[in-house]
Design a protein around this motif. Structure first.
Motif, PDB file in Angstrom:
ATOM      1  N   CYS A  45       0.837  -1.197   0.000  1.00  0.00           N
ATOM      2  CA  CYS A  45       0.000   0.000   0.000  1.00  0.00           C
ATOM      3  C   CYS A  45       0.869   1.243   0.000  1.00  0.00           C
ATOM      4  N   GLN A  46       0.318   2.299  -0.509  1.00  0.00           N
ATOM      5  CA  GLN A  46       0.972   3.589  -0.310  1.00  0.00           C
ATOM      6  C   GLN A  46      -0.097   4.653  -0.118  1.00  0.00           C
ATOM      7  N   TYR A  47       0.003   5.316   0.999  1.00  0.00           N
ATOM      8  CA  TYR A  47      -0.945   6.372   1.324  1.00  0.00           C
ATOM      9  C   TYR A  47      -0.213   7.685   1.150  1.00  0.00           C
ATOM     10  N   SER A  48      -0.791   8.580   0.391  1.00  0.00           N
ATOM     11  CA  SER A  48      -0.114   9.860   0.262  1.00  0.00           C
ATOM     12  C   SER A  48      -1.140  10.979   0.258  1.00  0.00           C
ATOM     13  N   MET A  49      -0.748  12.099   0.805  1.00  0.00           N
ATOM     14  CA  MET A  49      -1.651  13.244   0.863  1.00  0.00           C
ATOM     15  C   MET A  49      -1.056  14.343   0.013  1.00  0.00           C
ATOM     16  N   ALA A  50      -1.850  14.899  -0.892  1.00  0.00           N
ATOM     17  CA  ALA A  50      -1.356  16.013  -1.692  1.00  0.00           C
ATOM     18  C   ALA A  50      -0.979  17.150  -0.748  1.00  0.00           C
ATOM     19  N   THR A  51       0.085  17.860  -1.091  1.00  0.00           N
ATOM     20  CA  THR A  51       0.570  18.896  -0.170  1.00  0.00           C
ATOM     21  C   THR A  51      -0.447  20.016   0.027  1.00  0.00           C
ATOM     22  N   PHE A  52      -1.372  20.152  -0.950  1.00  0.00           N
ATOM     23  CA  PHE A  52      -2.376  21.213  -0.830  1.00  0.00           C
ATOM     24  C   PHE A  52      -3.683  20.702  -0.226  1.00  0.00           C
TER      25      PHE A  52
ATOM     26  N   GLY B 135      -2.512  22.344  -7.298  1.00  0.00           N
ATOM     27  CA  GLY B 135      -3.023  23.104  -6.159  1.00  0.00           C
ATOM     28  C   GLY B 135      -1.978  24.120  -5.749  1.00  0.00           C
ATOM     29  N   VAL B 136      -2.392  25.342  -5.500  1.00  0.00           N
ATOM     30  CA  VAL B 136      -1.455  26.392  -5.095  1.00  0.00           C
ATOM     31  C   VAL B 136      -1.720  26.721  -3.632  1.00  0.00           C
ATOM     32  N   LYS B 137      -0.661  26.606  -2.818  1.00  0.00           N
ATOM     33  CA  LYS B 137      -0.763  27.015  -1.413  1.00  0.00           C
ATOM     34  C   LYS B 137       0.135  28.229  -1.232  1.00  0.00           C
ATOM     35  N   ALA B 138      -0.343  29.208  -0.487  1.00  0.00           N
ATOM     36  CA  ALA B 138       0.447  30.414  -0.268  1.00  0.00           C
ATOM     37  C   ALA B 138       0.859  30.502   1.190  1.00  0.00           C
ATOM     38  N   GLU B 139       2.084  30.950   1.409  1.00  0.00           N
ATOM     39  CA  GLU B 139       2.574  31.179   2.769  1.00  0.00           C
ATOM     40  C   GLU B 139       3.344  32.485   2.767  1.00  0.00           C
ATOM     41  N   VAL B 140       3.502  33.054   3.949  1.00  0.00           N
ATOM     42  CA  VAL B 140       4.319  34.258   4.074  1.00  0.00           C
ATOM     43  C   VAL B 140       5.692  33.841   4.577  1.00  0.00           C
ATOM     44  N   THR B 141       6.730  34.362   3.932  1.00  0.00           N
ATOM     45  CA  THR B 141       8.074  33.948   4.311  1.00  0.00           C
ATOM     46  C   THR B 141       9.026  35.138   4.208  1.00  0.00           C
ATOM     47  N   ASN B 142      10.264  34.917   4.611  1.00  0.00           N
ATOM     48  CA  ASN B 142      11.277  35.959   4.454  1.00  0.00           C
ATOM     49  C   ASN B 142      11.843  35.878   3.050  1.00  0.00           C
TER      50      ASN B 142
ATOM     51  N   LYS C  83      11.414  42.083   4.366  1.00  0.00           N
ATOM     52  CA  LYS C  83      10.846  41.445   5.569  1.00  0.00           C
ATOM     53  C   LYS C  83       9.954  40.262   5.226  1.00  0.00           C
ATOM     54  N   HIS C  84       8.853  40.591   4.519  1.00  0.00           N
ATOM     55  CA  HIS C  84       7.863  39.541   4.270  1.00  0.00           C
ATOM     56  C   HIS C  84       7.458  39.513   2.808  1.00  0.00           C
ATOM     57  N   VAL C  85       7.445  38.326   2.242  1.00  0.00           N
ATOM     58  CA  VAL C  85       6.928  38.152   0.886  1.00  0.00           C
ATOM     59  C   VAL C  85       6.065  36.884   0.864  1.00  0.00           C
ATOM     60  N   TRP C  86       5.228  36.800  -0.150  1.00  0.00           N
ATOM     61  CA  TRP C  86       4.437  35.587  -0.334  1.00  0.00           C
ATOM     62  C   TRP C  86       5.308  34.543  -1.029  1.00  0.00           C
ATOM     63  N   VAL C  87       5.113  33.288  -0.642  1.00  0.00           N
ATOM     64  CA  VAL C  87       5.685  32.200  -1.425  1.00  0.00           C
ATOM     65  C   VAL C  87       4.516  31.344  -1.903  1.00  0.00           C
ATOM     66  N   LEU C  88       4.494  31.072  -3.195  1.00  0.00           N
ATOM     67  CA  LEU C  88       3.416  30.261  -3.759  1.00  0.00           C
ATOM     68  C   LEU C  88       3.969  28.868  -4.069  1.00  0.00           C
ATOM     69  N   TYR C  89       3.490  27.884  -3.342  1.00  0.00           N
ATOM     70  CA  TYR C  89       3.877  26.505  -3.629  1.00  0.00           C
ATOM     71  C   TYR C  89       2.861  25.931  -4.607  1.00  0.00           C
ATOM     72  N   CYS C  90       3.314  25.688  -5.832  1.00  0.00           N
ATOM     73  CA  CYS C  90       2.411  25.151  -6.846  1.00  0.00           C
ATOM     74  C   CYS C  90       2.717  23.665  -6.985  1.00  0.00           C
ATOM     75  N   ASP C  91       1.905  22.850  -6.376  1.00  0.00           N
ATOM     76  CA  ASP C  91       2.157  21.408  -6.432  1.00  0.00           C
ATOM     77  C   ASP C  91       1.292  20.776  -7.501  1.00  0.00           C
ATOM     78  N   LEU C  92       1.959  20.080  -8.423  1.00  0.00           N
ATOM     79  CA  LEU C  92       1.249  19.428  -9.519  1.00  0.00           C
ATOM     80  C   LEU C  92       1.326  17.918  -9.319  1.00  0.00           C
ATOM     81  N   VAL C  93       0.183  17.290  -9.204  1.00  0.00           N
ATOM     82  CA  VAL C  93       0.145  15.846  -9.026  1.00  0.00           C
ATOM     83  C   VAL C  93      -0.430  15.231 -10.287  1.00  0.00           C
TER      84      VAL C  93
END
Lengths: 248, 275
Positions: free
Chosen positions: A74-81, B61-68, B130-140
């Motif tokens: 099995c492999q369980y994975s969660m999308a980071t978003f 899916g795009v997740k945004a965070e605040v970072t340096n 100081k602060h900027v947005w970082v956009l993590y664009c994860d493609l599955v």
């Protein structure tokens, strides 16, 4: 009372459900061409995709080969978003490893493993959006995917969670209820024979209340079973109809 | 009979079809598989899009965070694309660390974002230094049937167009960040790059949008990324059989048409998304 009111005076939960009410379950089977079996399950806001490959030859280390039964990988994975806060790694962290192991144990108990000695079945689960009940949705999706792949099982494996909130047992808890600190019980069972395949409970619960929560989860599993069964029947009817129409 | 022939001599099987200028799945050489987009389907992400290119399915899916910010670019936000090809999507991927192919596609996405200049990184600045947005664009990739790069670029751009961020200001007195959840803003997308991939078969026949099967038989590949007004922003030809100048010209013309179609598709889909 501090914070959120998980159960209103009128007996409604935070998302408007009654205590015994499941979230809306939507499922589709045969969503991919690549895998032998695949399924997509939406349980409220939790969205899970499962794919089954195999049975095929053992891949990777041959040491894992079992002479009398099939190896279930099995492999369980969660999308980071999938979660509110971004996950660093989609898989490989301890929580995912634990979930992987749970899934493996669940399906080793349900699949007729002796039919495919020296082989391997891969079950891959990907959580696309998470709102509590990840294990349950994963098991339900994987069951449908295994059925879609045509791998024989003793029965459907249906999973459901339950909790005990403000002196009331509640079924199929969402993320807010999960993180409220009350007890969380997850159960996977073979609904026809009412055999429990996997049971886990976190947090404190008085002994007197355990049976109430278990009953709630059992009923939840049976409700899930009837939904899954309808989905399988509908899928088969439509695919047979499709075959017939292509013949004529 | 045909199936046996295909298994025994896949290349010969393809040649027979290509002689008649058609492909085994019924497409013409320049034809691209039907494309579908679903935008905003993941509510836990700040922006999301699902793209189906034939059977190939990619979810972004795009997740945004605040970072340096980085010290050398104190007023620029960061965009991090990451492509995941999990074992789920095809029998040929094994569980384990990211494959070479996944890393190559990830790097390709980085270059597309940089070369096209689709987003001004300064838009993502909250307080310089100081602060900027970082956009993590994860493609599955959920289903792998060839040509993931095109699907990835399309999914990424559609998801970026869907991003909605809360307004964040720096309170000068306390030095804390204040989030205004009510005031949402979308990214200013300056242009929309669209990738079109062509496979080269037998060193001379070129066809668009190869499936997994065709990718395996192909002797070469070329990917062209174009933006609005038929500008080329990136051409990638990783070795393989050489391509003559006029063939490449044909590919370019085809990719301009494709890019226009894809952009229209994204626009019409976005109109129907209320967010």
């Amino acid at each position: 009372m501090a914070g959120l009111e998980l159960l209103s005076d009128q007996g409604f939960r935070i998302d408007g459900r009654r205590p015994h009410e499941l979230r809306r379950i939507q499922c589709r089977m045969g969503v991919f061409g690549q895998a032998e079996g695949s399924a997509y399950v939406e349980q409220g806001n939790t969205k899970v995709l499962a794919a089954v490959y195999g049975p095929h030859e053992i891949r990777g280390s041959r040491g894992k080969m079992q002479p009398d039964k099939v190896l279930i990988n099995c492999q369980y994975s969660m999308a980071t978003f999938s979660t509110g806060e971004r996950k660093r790694r989609p898989r490989g962290d301890r929580k995912s490893q634990e979930m992987t192991k749970h899934l493996q144990q669940t399906f080793e108990a349900a699949v007729l493993t002796h039919l495919y000695p020296r082989s391997q079945i891969d079950i891959f689960v990907e959580v696309l959006q998470s709102d509590g009940g990840n294990y349950c949705a994963s098991v339900n999706a994987a069951t449908l995917a295994i059925i879609d792949a045509g791998i024989p099982m003793k029965d459907y494996v249906c999973a459901c969670s339950a909790s005990y909130i403000e002196d009331n047992p509640v079924v199929d808890i969402n993320y807010l209820e999960e993180s409220s600190g009350s007890a969380e019980l997850i159960m996977a069972m073979l609904p026809k024979s009412e055999q429990i395949v996997l049971l886990q409970m976190n947090s404190r619960l008085h002994e007197d209340n355990l049976s109430k929560v278990m009953d709630m989860a059992t009923q939840g599993c049976k409700d899930v079973h009837s939904i899954l069964d309808t989905a399988v029947r509908e899928h088969l009817t439509s695919s047979i109809a499709l075959q017939d129409s292509s013949v004529t | 009979m045909a199936a046996d022939f295909k298994t025994a001599q896949p290349v010969e099987y393809y040649r027979k079809f290509l002689e008649k200028d058609v492909r085994p799945d019924g497409r013409e050489l320049g034809e691209i598989r039907p494309t579908m987009i679903n935008i905003g389907s993941i509510s836990t992400a700040e922006g999301s899009a699902l793209v189906k290119l034939g059977n190939t399915t990619v979810l972004c899916g795009v997740k945004a965070e605040v970072t340096n910010p980085k010290s050398e670019e104190p007023d620029k936000g960061i965009i991090v694309p990451n492509v995941d090809l999990p074992a789920l999507c095809s029998p040929r991927f094994r569980p384990g660390p990211p494959s070479e192919q996944a890393q190559v596609v990830s790097q390709f996405m980085v270059e597309v974002i940089q070369n096209s200049g689709c987003i001004d990184p300064k838009d993502l600045c909250i307080k310089a230094g100081k602060h900027v947005w970082v956009l993590y664009c994860d493609l599955v990739c959920l289903d792998y049937d060839g040509n993931v790069t095109d699907a990835c670029v399309l999914a990424l751009m559609a998801a970026l167009k869907n991003v909605s961020l809360p307004k964040v200001t720096l309170n000068e007195e306390s030095g804390n960040l204040e989030t205004h959840m009510q005031e949402k803003w979308g990214l200013n997308i300056l242009c929309q790059p669209v990738a079109t991939t062509f496979a080269i078969f037998d060193d001379c026949i070129v066809f668009a949008d190869p499936t997994d099967e065709e990718e395996n038989l192909a002797t070469g590949k070329v990917t062209i990324v174009t933006t609005e007004e038929d500008k080329i922003c990136f051409v990638h030809k990783p070795g393989g059989s050489p391509l003559s100048d006029d063939k490449l010209q044909n590919c370019l013309q085809r990719s301009f048409i494709r890019a226009r179609e894809a952009r229209n598709l994204v626009e019409t889909t976005l109109v129907n998304v209320d967010r």
